[in-house]
Write a protein that holds these residues in place. Structure first.
Motif, mmCIF file in Angstrom:
data_model
loop_
_atom_site.group_PDB
_atom_site.id
_atom_site.type_symbol
_atom_site.label_atom_id
_atom_site.label_comp_id
_atom_site.label_asym_id
_atom_site.label_seq_id
_atom_site.Cartn_x
_atom_site.Cartn_y
_atom_site.Cartn_z
ATOM 1 N N TRP A 42 -6.999 -2.338 -10.980
ATOM 2 C CA TRP A 42 -5.610 -1.730 -11.195
ATOM 3 C C TRP A 42 -5.175 -1.875 -9.747
ATOM 4 C CZ3 TRP A 42 -4.881 2.648 -8.194
ATOM 5 C CH2 TRP A 42 -5.994 3.513 -7.918
ATOM 6 N N PHE A 43 -5.754 -1.689 -8.748
ATOM 7 C CA PHE A 43 -5.118 -1.496 -7.198
ATOM 8 C C PHE A 43 -5.039 -2.884 -6.840
ATOM 9 C CE2 PHE A 43 -4.771 -0.899 -2.813
ATOM 10 C CZ PHE A 43 -3.593 0.271 -2.834
ATOM 11 N N ALA A 44 -5.802 -3.863 -7.297
ATOM 12 C CA ALA A 44 -5.614 -5.121 -6.850
ATOM 13 C C ALA A 44 -4.153 -5.490 -7.154
ATOM 14 C CB ALA A 44 -6.933 -6.130 -7.441
ATOM 15 N N HIS A 45 -3.723 -5.059 -8.514
ATOM 16 C CA HIS A 45 -2.373 -5.498 -9.000
ATOM 17 C C HIS A 45 -1.293 -5.077 -8.132
ATOM 18 C CE1 HIS A 45 -3.350 -7.424 -12.674
ATOM 19 N NE2 HIS A 45 -4.364 -6.522 -12.966
ATOM 20 N N GLU A 46 -1.812 -4.148 -7.459
ATOM 21 C CA GLU A 46 -0.726 -3.337 -6.296
ATOM 22 C C GLU A 46 -0.417 -4.454 -5.270
ATOM 23 O OE1 GLU A 46 1.196 -1.098 -6.868
ATOM 24 O OE2 GLU A 46 0.355 0.324 -8.478
ATOM 25 N N ILE A 47 -1.385 -4.956 -4.843
ATOM 26 C CA ILE A 47 -1.132 -5.824 -3.525
ATOM 27 C C ILE A 47 -1.140 -7.143 -3.861
ATOM 28 C CG2 ILE A 47 -2.447 -4.135 -2.112
ATOM 29 C CD1 ILE A 47 -4.885 -5.713 -2.007
ATOM 30 N N LEU A 48 -1.730 -7.714 -5.087
ATOM 31 C CA LEU A 48 -1.603 -8.980 -5.529
ATOM 32 C C LEU A 48 -0.883 -9.250 -6.603
ATOM 33 C CD1 LEU A 48 -5.045 -9.892 -4.561
ATOM 34 C CD2 LEU A 48 -3.222 -10.541 -3.258
ATOM 35 N N VAL A 93 0.892 -1.255 0.006
ATOM 36 C CA VAL A 93 -0.167 0.014 0.168
ATOM 37 C C VAL A 93 0.928 1.133 0.092
ATOM 38 C CG1 VAL A 93 -1.749 1.417 1.343
ATOM 39 C CG2 VAL A 93 -1.936 -1.187 1.188
ATOM 40 N N THR A 94 1.775 1.180 0.933
ATOM 41 C CA THR A 94 2.808 2.275 0.859
ATOM 42 C C THR A 94 3.374 2.730 -0.427
ATOM 43 O OG1 THR A 94 3.208 1.928 3.305
ATOM 44 C CG2 THR A 94 4.721 3.472 2.110
ATOM 45 N N ASN A 95 3.992 1.784 -1.042
ATOM 46 C CA ASN A 95 4.730 1.864 -2.320
ATOM 47 C C ASN A 95 3.658 2.057 -3.475
ATOM 48 O OD1 ASN A 95 6.882 0.973 -4.319
ATOM 49 N ND2 ASN A 95 5.447 -0.189 -4.979
ATOM 50 N N ALA A 96 2.486 1.819 -3.394
ATOM 51 C CA ALA A 96 1.179 2.124 -4.487
ATOM 52 C C ALA A 96 1.009 3.596 -4.016
ATOM 53 C CB ALA A 96 0.240 1.352 -3.945
ATOM 54 N N PHE A 97 1.027 4.024 -2.872
ATOM 55 C CA PHE A 97 0.614 5.555 -2.734
ATOM 56 C C PHE A 97 1.641 6.405 -3.118
ATOM 57 C CE2 PHE A 97 -3.126 3.891 -0.941
ATOM 58 C CZ PHE A 97 -4.015 5.057 -0.946
ATOM 59 N N ASN A 98 3.008 5.940 -3.426
ATOM 60 C CA ASN A 98 4.166 6.736 -3.820
ATOM 61 C C ASN A 98 4.212 6.479 -5.247
ATOM 62 O OD1 ASN A 98 5.648 7.859 -1.227
ATOM 63 N ND2 ASN A 98 5.158 6.088 -0.465
ATOM 64 N N THR A 99 4.033 5.696 -5.803
ATOM 65 C CA THR A 99 4.368 5.443 -7.254
ATOM 66 C C THR A 99 3.400 5.131 -8.059
ATOM 67 O OG1 THR A 99 4.730 2.999 -6.962
ATOM 68 C CG2 THR A 99 6.578 4.398 -6.265
ATOM 69 N N ASN A 100 2.144 4.879 -7.886
ATOM 70 C CA ASN A 100 0.928 4.560 -8.878
ATOM 71 C C ASN A 100 0.656 5.895 -9.511
ATOM 72 O OD1 ASN A 100 -2.072 4.119 -9.601
ATOM 73 N ND2 ASN A 100 -1.052 2.145 -9.404
ATOM 74 N N SER A 101 0.712 5.757 -10.858
ATOM 75 C CA SER A 101 0.409 6.809 -11.594
ATOM 76 C C SER A 101 -1.275 7.234 -11.576
ATOM 77 C CB SER A 101 0.722 6.515 -13.291
ATOM 78 O OG SER A 101 -0.159 5.377 -13.574
ATOM 79 N N ARG A 102 -2.186 6.419 -11.557
ATOM 80 C CA ARG A 102 -3.452 6.868 -11.139
ATOM 81 C C ARG A 102 -3.819 7.371 -9.835
ATOM 82 N NH1 ARG A 102 -7.892 3.364 -13.818
ATOM 83 N NH2 ARG A 102 -6.801 2.158 -15.307
ATOM 84 N N LEU A 103 -2.887 6.991 -8.640
ATOM 85 C CA LEU A 103 -3.092 7.858 -7.601
ATOM 86 C C LEU A 103 -2.577 9.201 -7.726
ATOM 87 C CD1 LEU A 103 -2.293 4.831 -5.073
ATOM 88 C CD2 LEU A 103 -4.400 5.874 -5.319
ATOM 89 N N GLU A 144 -2.074 10.954 -10.288
ATOM 90 C CA GLU A 144 -2.663 11.801 -11.202
ATOM 91 C C GLU A 144 -4.028 12.340 -10.824
ATOM 92 O OE1 GLU A 144 -3.110 9.613 -14.739
ATOM 93 O OE2 GLU A 144 -1.017 9.470 -15.348
ATOM 94 N N ALA A 145 -4.605 11.600 -9.818
ATOM 95 C CA ALA A 145 -5.894 11.930 -9.033
ATOM 96 C C ALA A 145 -5.525 12.945 -8.016
ATOM 97 C CB ALA A 145 -6.541 10.567 -8.554
ATOM 98 N N GLY A 146 -4.274 12.924 -7.585
ATOM 99 C CA GLY A 146 -3.933 13.915 -6.254
ATOM 100 C C GLY A 146 -3.937 13.631 -5.169
ATOM 101 N N ILE A 147 -3.949 12.103 -4.942
ATOM 102 C CA ILE A 147 -4.023 11.455 -3.849
ATOM 103 C C ILE A 147 -2.442 11.806 -2.996
ATOM 104 C CG2 ILE A 147 -4.436 9.165 -2.540
ATOM 105 C CD1 ILE A 147 -6.752 10.267 -4.037
ATOM 106 N N ARG A 148 -2.705 11.912 -2.037
ATOM 107 C CA ARG A 148 -1.413 12.386 -1.282
ATOM 108 C C ARG A 148 -0.822 10.983 -0.637
ATOM 109 N NH1 ARG A 148 -2.659 17.837 1.965
ATOM 110 N NH2 ARG A 148 -0.909 17.322 3.066
ATOM 111 N N ALA A 149 0.657 10.973 -0.628
ATOM 112 C CA ALA A 149 1.356 9.724 -0.161
ATOM 113 C C ALA A 149 0.908 9.450 1.362
ATOM 114 C CB ALA A 149 2.670 9.675 -0.230
ATOM 115 N N GLU A 150 0.603 10.495 2.146
ATOM 116 C CA GLU A 150 0.440 10.280 3.349
ATOM 117 C C GLU A 150 -0.729 9.702 3.801
ATOM 118 O OE1 GLU A 150 0.648 14.770 2.924
ATOM 119 O OE2 GLU A 150 1.383 13.214 2.168
#
Length: 296
Positions: free
Chosen positions: A283-289, A205-215, A217-223
């Motif tokens: 797309w997020f399922a791929h991040e954790i699985l 989850v931490t890696n996804a919030f730091n590197t996933n392009s969808r997150l 581009e959507a302006g989701i903050r890593a914290e």
């Protein structure tokens, strides 16, 4: 299928201790996996696995099975296929895999019975309490499909006919298939358990919030990652609880919640807008699985 083909074949008189032991451990592993997931998260995961199973069945069988055939099989199996008369749990599991073997051996491959047989096993596994909606037997079979077909006596996409007018398979061939399938089940439960343990889930989850392009581009903050991780683990949180987890000021926290809802990572049920539930888009399922889906 005829009525006789729905009957679960008698258990073999002698089952090797190694197979019984594998069945025992699988029951324990599946229960542990189920304990890792909140009901809301489990429901999201189950929906993703159902989609992936259809693609894996196409890979395994080389064609799409008619949905009407699967629906009919599901209805018949739910009413006619039962393991209740077998009292020992591990022997029920072995009987379910023996039933798969029996179904495929007694029907032509062209009828799509591979997918039907795996559906029946899924139903049996649910009756046993193996939580098959949380891991994918079809994924495991697809990854080892050559061994799967060999264990069923298939060569070059055809079933091996040993006697005119039918099939004759030895007890040893059935046991070989059952042991192979138990290994596949263990691999898939282990895969899901490793991906969903708390430490690995936090890393993913931490890696996804730091590197996933969808997150990004959507302006989701890593914290926001710790707040979403809490939601993923618990399945649902009140909006005030989630906002507190973010550590942000109220206006900024509300803004982030709206963005998470917009991309489907968080869901707010219409019946209770004060509640937030986890979402699990593919797309997020791929991040954790990683490796959940494979293409050919």
């Amino acid at each position: 299928m005829t009525a006789d083909q729905w009957l679960i074949p008698p258990l073999l008189d002698s089952i090797p201790p190694s197979i019984l032991a594998k069945a025992d451990v699988l029951v324990t592993k599946a229960s542990f996996l189920a304990g890792l997931l909140a009901p809301e998260t489990a429901a999201c995961l189950s929906r993703q696995l159902k989609v992936s199973d259809a693609e894996y069945s196409r890979i395994i069988d080389g064609h799409n099975t008619d949905l009407a055939v699967l629906e009919d099989a599901n209805n018949l199996a739910s009413t006619q296929s039962t393991l209740a008369e077998i009292t020992e749990l591990r022997r029920r599991l072995i009987a379910a895999l023996a039933h798969h073997y029996h179904l495929v051996q007694t029907q032509p491959l062209s009828d799509g019975n591979g997918a039907v047989a795996r559906l029946i096993v899924h139903i049996h596994f649910a009756q046993i309490g193996l939580h098959p909606q949380l891991w994918s037997l079809s994924r495991g079979v697809a990854r080892r499909q050559e061994e799967y077909h060999a264990a069923l006596g298939r060569t070059g996409g055809t079933q091996e006919r040993l006697l005119a007018g039918g099939f004759q398979r030895t007890d040893q061939a059935s046991l070989t298939f059952i042991e192979f399938m138990l290994d596949v089940c263990h691999e898939e439960v282990d895969y899901m358990t490793a991906a969903l343990n708390r430490r690995k889930l936090r890393e993913s989850v931490t890696n996804a919030f730091n590197t996933n392009s969808r997150l990004i581009e959507a302006g989701i903050r890593a914290e926001i990652a710790p707040a979403f991780l809490a939601l993923l683990i618990q399945g649902a949180l009140s909006r005030p609880e989630f906002k507190t987890f973010t550590g942000l000021q109220p206006e900024a926290a509300s803004n982030q919640v709206g963005r998470l809802i917009n991309i489907g990572l968080v869901v707010s049920p219409p019946s209770d807008v004060s509640l937030l539930e986890v979402g699990l888009p593919i797309w997020f399922a791929h991040e954790i699985l990683p490796g959940l889906h494979m293409t050919r």
